[in-house]
Design a protein around this motif. Structure first.
Motif, mmCIF file in Angstrom:
data_model
loop_
_atom_site.group_PDB
_atom_site.id
_atom_site.type_symbol
_atom_site.label_atom_id
_atom_site.label_comp_id
_atom_site.label_asym_id
_atom_site.label_seq_id
_atom_site.Cartn_x
_atom_site.Cartn_y
_atom_site.Cartn_z
ATOM 1 N N ILE A 15 0.841 -1.129 0.396
ATOM 2 C CA ILE A 15 -0.447 0.573 -0.061
ATOM 3 C C ILE A 15 1.074 1.046 0.319
ATOM 4 O O ILE A 15 2.226 1.423 0.736
ATOM 5 N N THR A 16 1.448 2.618 -0.860
ATOM 6 C CA THR A 16 1.227 3.526 -0.974
ATOM 7 C C THR A 16 0.864 4.199 -0.448
ATOM 8 O O THR A 16 0.843 5.704 -0.177
ATOM 9 N N HIS A 17 -0.361 4.559 -0.761
ATOM 10 C CA HIS A 17 -1.667 5.459 0.262
ATOM 11 C C HIS A 17 -2.766 5.409 0.523
ATOM 12 O O HIS A 17 -3.521 4.039 -0.460
ATOM 13 N N GLN A 18 -3.740 5.612 1.444
ATOM 14 C CA GLN A 18 -5.104 5.069 1.597
ATOM 15 C C GLN A 18 -5.283 6.145 1.624
ATOM 16 O O GLN A 18 -4.483 7.639 2.533
ATOM 17 N N ASP A 19 -6.848 7.259 1.078
ATOM 18 C CA ASP A 19 -7.588 8.170 1.802
ATOM 19 C C ASP A 19 -9.188 7.488 2.315
ATOM 20 O O ASP A 19 -9.605 6.849 1.612
ATOM 21 N N VAL A 20 -9.293 8.061 3.153
ATOM 22 C CA VAL A 20 -10.789 7.126 3.873
ATOM 23 C C VAL A 20 -11.578 8.348 4.618
ATOM 24 O O VAL A 20 -11.378 9.365 4.791
ATOM 25 N N GLY A 21 -12.736 8.650 4.185
ATOM 26 C CA GLY A 21 -13.446 9.665 5.178
ATOM 27 C C GLY A 21 -14.262 10.019 4.446
ATOM 28 O O GLY A 21 -15.228 8.792 3.508
ATOM 29 N N LEU A 62 -23.446 13.762 2.569
ATOM 30 C CA LEU A 62 -24.223 13.438 3.276
ATOM 31 C C LEU A 62 -24.844 11.628 3.361
ATOM 32 O O LEU A 62 -24.497 11.295 2.839
ATOM 33 N N LEU A 63 -24.170 11.196 4.497
ATOM 34 C CA LEU A 63 -24.197 9.737 4.887
ATOM 35 C C LEU A 63 -23.465 8.974 3.886
ATOM 36 O O LEU A 63 -24.564 7.896 3.134
ATOM 37 N N ALA A 64 -22.366 9.527 3.625
ATOM 38 C CA ALA A 64 -21.700 8.898 2.381
ATOM 39 C C ALA A 64 -20.602 8.205 2.855
ATOM 40 O O ALA A 64 -19.744 9.339 3.609
ATOM 41 N N HIS A 95 -11.667 2.183 -5.852
ATOM 42 C CA HIS A 95 -11.523 3.331 -5.846
ATOM 43 C C HIS A 95 -13.092 2.635 -4.877
ATOM 44 O O HIS A 95 -14.060 1.891 -6.174
ATOM 45 N N TYR A 96 -13.677 2.703 -3.986
ATOM 46 C CA TYR A 96 -14.901 2.509 -3.215
ATOM 47 C C TYR A 96 -15.685 3.690 -2.857
ATOM 48 O O TYR A 96 -14.797 4.467 -2.214
ATOM 49 N N SER A 97 -17.208 3.554 -2.691
ATOM 50 C CA SER A 97 -17.539 4.394 -2.419
ATOM 51 C C SER A 97 -19.439 3.271 -1.681
ATOM 52 O O SER A 97 -19.608 3.189 -2.350
ATOM 53 N N ASP A 98 -20.107 4.144 -0.660
ATOM 54 C CA ASP A 98 -20.854 3.629 0.208
ATOM 55 C C ASP A 98 -21.620 5.104 -0.279
ATOM 56 O O ASP A 98 -22.064 5.774 0.832
ATOM 57 N N ARG A 99 -22.680 5.079 -0.887
ATOM 58 C CA ARG A 99 -23.314 6.408 -0.462
ATOM 59 C C ARG A 99 -25.101 5.760 -0.515
ATOM 60 O O ARG A 99 -25.985 5.174 -1.324
ATOM 61 N N GLN A 100 -25.496 5.950 0.924
ATOM 62 C CA GLN A 100 -26.841 5.476 1.605
ATOM 63 C C GLN A 100 -27.259 3.845 0.709
ATOM 64 O O GLN A 100 -28.281 3.896 0.605
ATOM 65 N N GLY A 101 -26.127 3.288 0.887
ATOM 66 C CA GLY A 101 -26.605 1.434 1.055
ATOM 67 C C GLY A 101 -26.444 1.610 -0.799
ATOM 68 O O GLY A 101 -26.147 0.121 -0.999
ATOM 69 N N LYS A 102 -26.002 1.968 -1.685
ATOM 70 C CA LYS A 102 -25.663 2.290 -2.784
ATOM 71 C C LYS A 102 -24.166 2.271 -3.087
ATOM 72 O O LYS A 102 -23.155 3.005 -3.007
ATOM 73 N N VAL A 103 -23.315 1.242 -3.474
ATOM 74 C CA VAL A 103 -22.223 0.470 -3.123
ATOM 75 C C VAL A 103 -21.455 0.769 -4.804
ATOM 76 O O VAL A 103 -21.877 -0.141 -5.852
ATOM 77 N N GLN A 104 -20.334 1.462 -5.352
ATOM 78 C CA GLN A 104 -19.779 1.465 -6.402
ATOM 79 C C GLN A 104 -18.512 1.359 -5.408
ATOM 80 O O GLN A 104 -17.580 1.507 -5.034
ATOM 81 N N ALA A 105 -17.454 0.067 -6.903
ATOM 82 C CA ALA A 105 -15.964 0.270 -6.948
ATOM 83 C C ALA A 105 -15.623 0.399 -7.539
ATOM 84 O O ALA A 105 -15.699 -0.689 -9.046
#
Length: 84
Positions: A25-31, A35-37, A54-64
């Motif tokens: 792992i060379t980089h990690q950014d989490v946050g 709103l609610l994502a 790249h991962y995102s969870d927007r109110q239960g809708k997950v995209q990776a």
């Protein structure tokens, strides 16, 4: 870079598989992304090749999705296929 979507439910197993294959792992950014994502980006490197998740969870809708160096694209696809 080449691109591939990955099922959100496979992300944890994918991260473990990357560690098992000695990708560093060379980089990690989490946050919080909205709103609610929630989201994160993880970058790995090995032998001058890179993989970004790249991962995102927007109110239960997950995209990776992945950005993959062309030289390791087939290797990473095989890794993902073995997780399914």
């Amino acid at each position: 870079m080449k691109y591939r979507e990955i099922a959100g439910k496979l992300c944890e197993a994918f991260k473990k598989a990357m560690a098992d294959q000695a990708w560093q792992i060379t980089h990690q950014d989490v946050g919080q992304t909205e709103l609610l994502a929630y989201g994160y980006v993880i970058a790995w490197a090995k032998d001058d090749n890179k993989v970004l998740l790249h991962y995102s969870d927007r109110q239960g809708k997950v995209q990776a999705n992945l950005e993959i160096s062309p030289a390791v694209y087939d290797e990473i696809n095989t890794m993902i296929d073995n997780l399914i």
